[in-house]
Motif scaffolding. Structure first.
Motif, PDB file in Angstrom:
ATOM      1  N   SER A 188       0.816  -1.218   0.000  1.00 39.98           N
ATOM      2  CA  SER A 188       0.000   0.000   0.000  1.00 39.98           C
ATOM      3  C   SER A 188       0.851   1.271   0.000  1.00 39.98           C
ATOM      4  O   SER A 188       0.500   2.259  -0.632  1.00 39.98           O
ATOM      5  CB  SER A 188      -0.933   0.012   1.200  1.00 39.98           C
ATOM      6  OG  SER A 188      -0.193   0.191   2.383  1.00 39.98           O
ATOM      7  N   VAL A 189       1.990   1.221   0.692  1.00 39.92           N
ATOM      8  CA  VAL A 189       2.816   2.429   0.770  1.00 39.92           C
ATOM      9  C   VAL A 189       3.391   2.766  -0.603  1.00 39.92           C
ATOM     10  O   VAL A 189       3.382   3.917  -1.045  1.00 39.92           O
ATOM     11  CB  VAL A 189       3.955   2.245   1.794  1.00 39.92           C
ATOM     12  CG1 VAL A 189       4.836   3.474   1.847  1.00 39.92           C
ATOM     13  CG2 VAL A 189       3.370   1.945   3.160  1.00 39.92           C
TER      14      VAL A 189
ATOM     15  N   GLN B 200      -4.248   6.266   5.706  1.00 44.09           N
ATOM     16  CA  GLN B 200      -4.770   5.836   6.996  1.00 44.09           C
ATOM     17  C   GLN B 200      -4.468   4.367   7.264  1.00 44.09           C
ATOM     18  O   GLN B 200      -4.173   3.979   8.377  1.00 44.09           O
ATOM     19  CB  GLN B 200      -6.296   6.019   7.023  1.00 44.09           C
ATOM     20  CG  GLN B 200      -6.772   7.434   6.847  1.00 44.09           C
ATOM     21  CD  GLN B 200      -6.701   8.196   8.145  1.00 44.09           C
ATOM     22  OE1 GLN B 200      -6.620   7.601   9.212  1.00 44.09           O
ATOM     23  NE2 GLN B 200      -6.692   9.510   8.049  1.00 44.09           N
ATOM     24  N   GLU B 201      -4.603   3.561   6.226  1.00 44.61           N
ATOM     25  CA  GLU B 201      -4.507   2.109   6.398  1.00 44.61           C
ATOM     26  C   GLU B 201      -3.331   1.572   5.607  1.00 44.61           C
ATOM     27  O   GLU B 201      -3.260   1.777   4.393  1.00 44.61           O
ATOM     28  CB  GLU B 201      -5.800   1.453   5.893  1.00 44.61           C
ATOM     29  CG  GLU B 201      -7.007   1.737   6.745  1.00 44.61           C
ATOM     30  CD  GLU B 201      -6.796   1.311   8.193  1.00 44.61           C
ATOM     31  OE1 GLU B 201      -6.368   0.165   8.413  1.00 44.61           O
ATOM     32  OE2 GLU B 201      -7.057   2.131   9.087  1.00 44.61           O
ATOM     33  N   LYS B 202      -2.436   0.883   6.292  1.00 47.23           N
ATOM     34  CA  LYS B 202      -1.317   0.313   5.565  1.00 47.23           C
ATOM     35  C   LYS B 202      -1.438  -1.198   5.515  1.00 47.23           C
ATOM     36  O   LYS B 202      -2.071  -1.789   6.377  1.00 47.23           O
ATOM     37  CB  LYS B 202      -0.010   0.735   6.211  1.00 47.23           C
ATOM     38  CG  LYS B 202       0.123   2.242   6.155  1.00 47.23           C
ATOM     39  CD  LYS B 202       1.475   2.756   6.474  1.00 47.23           C
ATOM     40  CE  LYS B 202       1.577   4.230   6.183  1.00 47.23           C
ATOM     41  NZ  LYS B 202       0.427   5.030   6.639  1.00 47.23           N
ATOM     42  N   GLY B 203      -0.828  -1.797   4.547  1.00 46.16           N
ATOM     43  CA  GLY B 203      -0.912  -3.242   4.422  1.00 46.16           C
ATOM     44  C   GLY B 203      -0.790  -3.634   2.970  1.00 46.16           C
ATOM     45  O   GLY B 203      -0.103  -2.979   2.194  1.00 46.16           O
ATOM     46  N   VAL B 204      -1.481  -4.704   2.614  1.00 45.75           N
ATOM     47  CA  VAL B 204      -1.431  -5.159   1.229  1.00 45.75           C
ATOM     48  C   VAL B 204      -2.678  -4.665   0.510  1.00 45.75           C
ATOM     49  O   VAL B 204      -3.769  -4.682   1.046  1.00 45.75           O
ATOM     50  CB  VAL B 204      -1.378  -6.702   1.187  1.00 45.75           C
ATOM     51  CG1 VAL B 204      -1.420  -7.194  -0.242  1.00 45.75           C
ATOM     52  CG2 VAL B 204      -0.138  -7.188   1.888  1.00 45.75           C
TER      53      VAL B 204
ATOM     54  N   CYS C 255     -11.442  -2.319  -8.549  1.00 50.17           N
ATOM     55  CA  CYS C 255     -11.646  -2.371  -7.111  1.00 50.17           C
ATOM     56  C   CYS C 255     -10.298  -2.431  -6.402  1.00 50.17           C
ATOM     57  O   CYS C 255      -9.410  -3.173  -6.803  1.00 50.17           O
ATOM     58  CB  CYS C 255     -12.481  -3.604  -6.750  1.00 50.17           C
ATOM     59  SG  CYS C 255     -12.749  -3.766  -4.994  1.00 50.17           S
ATOM     60  N   PHE C 256     -10.142  -1.581  -5.395  1.00 50.65           N
ATOM     61  CA  PHE C 256      -8.954  -1.618  -4.548  1.00 50.65           C
ATOM     62  C   PHE C 256      -9.415  -2.123  -3.190  1.00 50.65           C
ATOM     63  O   PHE C 256     -10.352  -1.582  -2.605  1.00 50.65           O
ATOM     64  CB  PHE C 256      -8.342  -0.229  -4.398  1.00 50.65           C
ATOM     65  CG  PHE C 256      -7.882   0.365  -5.688  1.00 50.65           C
ATOM     66  CD1 PHE C 256      -6.626   0.093  -6.196  1.00 50.65           C
ATOM     67  CD2 PHE C 256      -8.720   1.194  -6.411  1.00 50.65           C
ATOM     68  CE1 PHE C 256      -6.201   0.644  -7.386  1.00 50.65           C
ATOM     69  CE2 PHE C 256      -8.315   1.754  -7.613  1.00 50.65           C
ATOM     70  CZ  PHE C 256      -7.040   1.471  -8.098  1.00 50.65           C
ATOM     71  N   GLU C 257      -8.747  -3.130  -2.698  1.00 50.17           N
ATOM     72  CA  GLU C 257      -9.161  -3.712  -1.439  1.00 50.17           C
ATOM     73  C   GLU C 257      -7.973  -3.661  -0.496  1.00 50.17           C
ATOM     74  O   GLU C 257      -6.911  -4.194  -0.813  1.00 50.17           O
ATOM     75  CB  GLU C 257      -9.576  -5.160  -1.717  1.00 50.17           C
ATOM     76  CG  GLU C 257     -10.491  -5.727  -0.702  1.00 50.17           C
ATOM     77  CD  GLU C 257     -10.994  -7.099  -1.136  1.00 50.17           C
ATOM     78  OE1 GLU C 257     -11.155  -7.323  -2.347  1.00 50.17           O
ATOM     79  OE2 GLU C 257     -11.189  -7.926  -0.241  1.00 50.17           O
ATOM     80  N   ILE C 258      -8.140  -2.978   0.618  1.00 48.96           N
ATOM     81  CA  ILE C 258      -7.038  -2.895   1.569  1.00 48.96           C
ATOM     82  C   ILE C 258      -7.324  -3.880   2.696  1.00 48.96           C
ATOM     83  O   ILE C 258      -8.342  -3.783   3.377  1.00 48.96           O
ATOM     84  CB  ILE C 258      -6.869  -1.467   2.114  1.00 48.96           C
ATOM     85  CG1 ILE C 258      -6.508  -0.540   0.968  1.00 48.96           C
ATOM     86  CG2 ILE C 258      -5.767  -1.399   3.172  1.00 48.96           C
ATOM     87  CD1 ILE C 258      -7.575   0.402   0.601  1.00 48.96           C
ATOM     88  N   MET C 259      -6.435  -4.837   2.832  1.00 48.49           N
ATOM     89  CA  MET C 259      -6.673  -5.886   3.803  1.00 48.49           C
ATOM     90  C   MET C 259      -5.715  -5.735   4.967  1.00 48.49           C
ATOM     91  O   MET C 259      -4.514  -5.651   4.770  1.00 48.49           O
ATOM     92  CB  MET C 259      -6.454  -7.252   3.148  1.00 48.49           C
ATOM     93  CG  MET C 259      -7.422  -7.472   2.011  1.00 48.49           C
ATOM     94  SD  MET C 259      -7.073  -8.978   1.135  1.00 48.49           S
ATOM     95  CE  MET C 259      -5.571  -8.565   0.299  1.00 48.49           C
TER      96      MET C 259
END
Lengths: 373, 454
Positions: free
Chosen positions: A130-131, A208-212, A223-227
């Motif tokens: 995500s970064v 706000q949300e980091k991850g994959v 669609c982007f999905e932040i898990m």
């Protein structure tokens, strides 16, 4: 509907959702967020009919249900709530929020009024950090064109090629491209054009949300999905339409040679451009001349009403003597997109494209056209 | 029986009473009935949100109204129609506001990404003269009736004389006349690199399939196919498929098919199978007409004597005319006054004088040997091999005519040949040029090569 939830999570989700509800005027119901329970999660959804954002927050749910609430209002209330935990109950389309020493009742609407978020079939899927995605998008998103005359360049190009993702944007005066390396190659090489606003919202969410991030697409949607990695972490889905059209073959624009190339310290360059900009005319023109023999460049700007400014900057330089006039704002935009302390600028005279690159990073460039003298 | 339009109108007329105005405006905007076949009505909607909303909220209402109009209707379905198909290429010209006037744009972005055609090139801004009459007429005919009159159309002529303009104008007119026609314009080099790339990726069949379903294929500068055997093979296949299906093929080159070295005989004969039209050097009158055209386009005013001066003094190529004009335009912009003939002469001094002086022995040898595809050393050898003799004579001719070298010194340059050999070569080529159009064209092309690649 009845649930207990950590306030901070709810606040974060609603404040980002609220951003897109502010801009919709046509259909009043779009100024609301949809709160809906689903298993042990509270889902918060908002849409402007082009893109929709859904957050999934782990909550203690004692009664399932759903409700529409005015987004801006809810966001303000949550900002002014101090307790850590909130208890919420729905009664007759009203939401009663109970926190420490506080009880609030907000009038809501019938959730049936809210648009149905289309289900999307995921045909192609990629995963990335995500970064990396947020940083890369931040470097190109503002170069997309504002005009609706040419829809295909009003968005950001996502071009997946084996283990690379290239994202690019242009407004026909300048163009920027960032390459992100993926750990796993996608099944197929594909490209699509994502609306600029979707990218902006995505950047806001990713901050706000980091991850994959899982990116999936079909012919007209993305669609982007932040898990999150932990079970209690928020999950977020951004679903958006894609822009229909053929992106211009911008590879031809990338200059393959240069008349002069300079390497310069970014901060010094930026401050001198800003200074020169103060004296620029109505087209924001600043003239950049190279003096390879003396190892310096000159910035010159002049305005009838204000006066003129001339500054010399020493730098590493090769090539020949030449002049180019630039819109200094475009030059600053490009420099601000660069992350390195040293930058290189390749110049191609008064009517050829110039190219800005960070030193020590081949994954990004910013090309801009000069102003006619 | 009601038309699809009437059918949908009656639905909208009813629905507006049952739905709030904001909802009606949002969800029913840009919807229509596409087809009504065997009791199944297909409704097109602009986006997936509308589709979801209509199908889950209004399906029964819509069906009810439809059935009251036509009892046979049993089923309705929705499809998302993308915006581009709803509004066919109504793309207004980009008008930049005044403050952005001088900000330069990426020219490449104006090119239509599907056809690769640049809308700037049209028949309207193409100046016709005796030198390009035939090529223009042939292109025009092709644009009216693609695939039927001249197939393939092969246009050849020197650098900067308007081949690309003509090719693109034909393509642009075709796409204007019939917007659904599938056209692709590609410079040969790009086609070559595409073919190479797709061979590497194992996608050559896809590429061929894509090209073979075109209605019009335009390939610029096919002389670059020379020596690229695999490309020629693939192109031959594409060519044949298109030709057999009566699809139009338009080609251009800097020389006629018979003069392109190292292309296979079967391809050459196919190039020659249709219409071959040449573009020669423009005469002075045409050059003046072209200049006037360009002046109008750029909104600069120049007196007739200046235009005449440019036309007479710039010999070869239209691109150079444009360069000269740019210089004068720049002067006008900076000094805010129209240049007079004296200033024009001064400004154009380098352009006008430059070509004669800038040629050298090396340049001529280079141009000649690259044109005839022999090495630069071979041409200087004292051999009588046929493939060397002609280029050598041409080189001697050019040394004499362009550099005004003396015969003995020409002889010495070719490893001590006698001055009579040089004289003989000069006379032979001069004579041949008058008699043989092929040689005449070859020499002209070489001359352009010598002067253009400055």
């Amino acid at each position: 509907m009845k649930f207990e939830i950590i306030k901070e999570n709810l606040k974060k989700a609603v404040s980002i959702c609220e951003r897109i509800t502010r801009k919709t005027l046509s259909l009043p119901v779009l100024q609301n967020v949809l709160l809906k329970t689903s298993g042990n999660f509270l889902e918060i959804t908002t849409t402007n009919l082009e893109l929709s954002i859904t957050w999934k927050i782990l909550a203690k749910i004692s009664k399932q249900g759903s409700l529409l609430l005015p987004a801006t209002f809810l966001s303000s209330i949550l900002n002014l709530t101090s307790s850590e935990k909130i208890e919420a109950t729905e009664e007759n389309k009203n939401l009663i929020l109970i926190s420490e020493n506080q009880e609030t009742q907000i009038q809501g609407h019938d959730p049936e009024e809210f648009p149905i978020i289309p289900k999307m079939e995921k045909e192609f899927i990629w995963q990335m950090d995500s970064v990396k995605l947020a940083d890369g998008l931040g470097q190109v998103v503002e170069q997309a064109a504002f005009s609706s005359i040419r829809p295909e360049i009003s968005g950001v190009l996502f071009s997946f090629q084996k283990n690379k993702l290239k994202i690019a944007a242009t407004d026909s005066f300048r163009l920027s491209e960032k390459t992100i390396f993926l750990e796993k190659s996608g099944a197929k090489d594909l490209f699509f054009i994502c609306p600029q606003q979707t990218c902006r919202e995505l950047i806001a969410v990713l901050s706000q949300e980091k991850g994959v991030v899982e990116v999936s697409a079909n012919i007209n949607q993305i669609c982007f999905e932040i898990m999150g990695d932990r079970p209690d972490q928020i999950k977020c889905f951004i679903q958006s339409r894609l822009i229909d059209g053929e992106y211009p073959k911008y590879e031809d624009i990338i200059p393959k040679q240069y008349l002069a190339k300079i390497q310069i310290n970014k901060d010094g360059f930026v401050s001198q451009i800003k200074r020169a900009g103060l004296f620029s005319g109505k087209v924001f023109d600043v003239k950049l001349s190279t003096f390879p023999n003396e190892g310096k460049i000159k910035l010159f700007s002049q305005s009838v009403d204000i006066g003129k400014n001339e500054s010399y900057l020493p730098c590493k330089i090769e090539g020949q003597e030449q002049d180019s006039v630039f819109n200094y704002k475009f030059l600053l935009d490009g420099l601000n997109n660069l992350k390195s302390s040293e930058v290189s600028l390749e110049l191609n005279g008064s009517d050829g494209p110039a190219c800005l690159k960070p030193i020590g990073d081949d994954s990004y460039f910013y090309i801009l056209m000069p102003i006619k003298q | 029986m009601m038309t699809n339009e009437e059918l949908w109108q009656s639905v909208l007329a009813q629905v507006q009473f049952d739905v709030s105005r904001a909802n009606f405006a949002t969800w029913f905007k840009n919807t229509k009935v596409v087809s009504n076949k065997e009791g199944e009505v297909l409704i097109s909607v602009p986006n997936t949100f509308s589709k979801e909303w209509l199908s889950s909220k209004y399906q029964s209402l819509i069906l009810k109204v439809l059935r009251s109009c036509d009892n046979n209707i049993r089923l309705i379905s929705f499809s998302v129609e993308s915006s581009s198909t709803c509004s066919p290429k109504a793309r207004p010209q980009i008008q930049s506001d005044d403050s952005m006037d001088s900000q330069l744009q990426f020219l490449e972005l104006k090119v239509n990404p599907i056809t690769n055609l640049n809308p700037h090139y049209t028949f309207d801004n193409f100046v016709v003269g005796s030198f390009n009459e035939l090529a223009h007429a042939a292109s025009w005919a092709v644009s009216e009736k693609p695939g039927h009159v001249y197939n393939p159309l092969f246009i050849y002529g020197g650098v900067g004389l308007g081949k690309t303009h003509l090719l693109q104008a034909t393509g642009n007119k075709l796409s204007k006349l019939s917007p659904n026609i599938k056209i692709a314009y590609t410079p040969a080099e790009r086609l070559i690199s595409k073919i190479i790339e797709s061979i590497r990726n194992g996608e050559i069949e896809n590429l061929k399939k894509k090209l073979c379903c075109l209605d019009v294929l335009i390939v610029d500068d096919v002389q670059f196919f020379a020596g690229k055997e695999k490309t020629q093979e693939e192109f031959f296949y594409i060519y044949n498929t298109l030709y057999q299906n009566q699809k139009q093929i338009i080609l251009s080159s800097d020389r006629q098919p018979s003069a392109i070295p190292a292309i296979t005989e079967r391809l050459r004969s196919r190039f020659e199978g249709g219409m071959i039209a040449d573009i020669g050097c423009p005469d002075v009158e045409t050059k003046i007409a072209i200049l006037k055209n360009k002046c109008d386009e750029r909104q600069i005013n120049l007196t007739d004597d200046i235009l005449e001066f440019i036309a007479i003094n710039i010999q070869k190529n239209i691109r150079e005319l444009e360069g000269a004009l740019s210089r004068l335009a720049m002067y006008q912009r900076i000094n805010q006054k129209v240049p007079d003939i004296l200033i024009a002469k001064k400004l154009l001094k380098n352009i006008v004088v430059a070509p004669q002086k800038s040629t050298t022995f090396k340049r001529i040898v280079q141009a000649v040997s690259s044109f005839y595809e022999i090495s630069q050393d071979d041409i200087l050898l004292p051999t009588r091999r046929k493939e060397i003799v002609k280029p050598r004579q041409v080189a001697m001719f050019l040394l004499r005519s362009e550099l005004k070298e003396s015969y003995p010194s020409i002889g010495r340059r070719f490893q001590g040949k006698d001055h009579t050999t040089a004289m003989y070569a000069f006379e032979k080529i001069s004579q041949k040029m008058e008699e043989d159009q092929v040689i005449f064209n070859e020499i002209n092309t070489i001359k352009q090569k010598i002067y253009s690649e400055l």
